[in-house]
Design an enzyme around this catalytic site. Structure first.
Site, PDB file in Angstrom:
ATOM      1  CG  ASP A 196      -2.122   1.163   0.985  1.00  0.00           C
ATOM      2  OD1 ASP A 196      -2.900   1.001   0.634  1.00  0.00           O
ATOM      3  OD2 ASP A 196      -2.049   1.925   1.926  1.00  0.00           O
ATOM      4  CE  LYS A 200      -1.842   4.615   0.873  1.00  0.00           C
ATOM      5  NZ  LYS A 200      -2.599   4.622   2.582  1.00  0.00           N
TER       6      LYS A 200
HETATM    7  N1  HSE Z   1      -5.798   0.934   4.222  1.00  0.00           N
HETATM    8  C1  HSE Z   1      -4.873   1.814   4.496  1.00  0.00           C
HETATM    9  C2  HSE Z   1      -3.803   2.286   5.318  1.00  0.00           C
HETATM   10  C3  HSE Z   1      -6.262   2.148   4.552  1.00  0.00           C
HETATM   11  O1  HSE Z   1      -3.665   1.725   6.573  1.00  0.00           O
HETATM   12  O2  HSE Z   1      -3.644   3.522   6.034  1.00  0.00           O
HETATM   13  C4  HSE Z   1      -5.571   3.651   3.789  1.00  0.00           C
HETATM   14  O3  HSE Z   1      -5.277   3.894   2.753  1.00  0.00           O
END
Ligand code: HSE
Length: 412
Positions: A196, A200
């Protein structure tokens, strides 16, 4: 009246509905007219709720309704979000999404379609949840040259590391709590393995550099190898451990990585705890700035989606320039990057520390009572020099019946 559709009525989608409802008048004033949700697309029905009469199960209803100008994509994943978003843009609708997987994988194509069709594809909520970092980069820093972005970009892992450190919770317990609070991805592997954060930082780097970044080329390490002892050692050394995405941009030379990083109190990211995210941005005119706020969760993320909808409502008849081109950014390896290195060595400090310092140079030492091991923190070293020294150290440690049990990068 301007009509909208929400595709995916989970945590974020229902949050968007709530923000539009609770801040109805403010949204209408900013958008220039009231924003009304006409459809909610989901596999489920929501009987007895305010959206009961708006629920549809057939995407083509949205695609073929010329009254719907604004579409929100909060389904997550790539399928069917990618074909649905693409079809909406091709049908001349504006789209805002919180879906970083979609933006990282197909952003270049979707931005190009939006430009061609004179509509907007916006994704403020895809990075940093409610923190306005996307708009900061493409609008507020439009006249600046960004040289570095370092961000705590995942709320779930920041929450886990904070709870393990402060409350002594296990990794599993902290993850379970993060899931219960609605922070984690559907598959938490994306959070804890750093995927993730990787998507980003790819999006932020592409925005800053103006070129496409292939997130699959970014070296990525998550927090699954971090254990309670690492955090205890970090405390004794006066350091905090954070999962960060970093990109360094010097003209065409760009390096990007995702990994846990030890940092000292003087780093503004040191005190960023719990689900909070923060993004440090260095610009050649602005200097250093930091953006801090809720990085995950229903209403903070939904607030960012609604801000996109308002910008789209204000620019219904044209595309607002933002994003990146189809030209691919070549990422560099980090061989000359300088870090301090934290190592845990199995065995007795008295017997091994001279050997360790012979190869790694003068180090700060940390000991925890009751453990048959010790930790060292090196001075700043170039990555390639450290790797060579480590290879030699590992050979002699093996001969002495010892080994390195942990290695974590520290800021120089
Ligand atoms: N799973 C992601 C986090 C959600 O914990 O930041 C927000 O993008």
């Amino acid at each position: 009246m301007i009509y909208a559709a929400i595709m995916g009525f989970g945590t974020i989608g229902s949050g968007v509905y709530e923000v539009l409802d609770r801040n109805r008048e403010q949204v209408a004033a900013a958008a220039g007219q009231p924003v009304e949700v006409k459809y909610v697309l989901d596999l489920r029905d929501f009987p007895g709720t305010a959206v009961e009469d708006k629920v549809i199960h057939d995407f083509s209803v949205i695609e073929n309704d010329p009254e719907v100008k604004l579409v929100v994509e909060t389904m997550g994943g790539l399928n069917p979000s990618y074909p649905f978003v693409k079809a909406c843009l091709l049908a001349g609708k504006h789209v805002s999404t919180s879906n970083k997987a979609l933006v990282a994988a197909h952003g270049t194509e979707l931005l190009a379609i939006a430009r061609k069709k004179g509509v907007n594809f916006q994704f403020e909520a895809s990075v940093g949840g409610g923190i306005p970092i996307i708009r900061t980069l493409y609008r507020c820093m439009a006249g600046d040259r960004v040289s570095e972005i370092t961000g705590i970009l995942n709320g779930t892992t920041n929450y886990i590391l904070t709870k393990m450190d402060r409350e002594g919770w296990s990794f599993g317990q902290a993850l379970k709590e993060a899931q219960a609070l609605g922070y984690a991805e559907q598959n938490p592997e994306a959070d804890v393995e750093g995927y993730d954060t990787c998507r980003k930082i790819a999006i932020l780097t592409a925005l800053a550099a103006g070129k496409e970044v292939d997130y699959r080329e970014i070296p990525t390490e998550g927090i699954t190898n971090i254990c309670a002892e690492d955090l205890r050692y970090a405390d004794t050394l006066g350091l905090a451990l954070k999962l960060v995405g970093t990109s360094r941009i010097q003209g065409d030379k760009v390096s990007v990585r995702v990994a846990p990083l030890l940092m000292g109190k003087e780093n503004p990211l040191y005190g960023v705890n719990d689900v909070y995210n923060a993004i440090l941005v260095k610009g050649n005119m602005l200097g250093t700035s930091m953006y801090y706020g809720s990085g995950a969760g229903k209403l903070p993320t939904a607030s960012a989606v609604v801000a996109d909808m308002i910008e789209e409502a204000q620019n219904l008849d044209h595309h607002v320039p933002m994003g990146w081109s189809g030209e691919k950014l070549a990422l560099q390896t980090e061989d000359t990057a300088v870090y301090r290195y934290f190592l845990r060595i199995a065995g007795k400090f008295e017997e091994l520390h001279q050997m360790v310092e012979h190869y790694l140079g003068d180090c700060q030492i940390a000991l925890l009572e009751g453990l048959d091991e010790f930790a060292v923190l090196t001075d700043a070293m170039e990555k390639s020099a450290f790797e060579q020294a480590l290879a030699r150290l590992n050979e002699v440690l093996a001969q002495a019946g010892s080994r390195t049990v942990q290695i974590i990068h520290g800021e120089a």
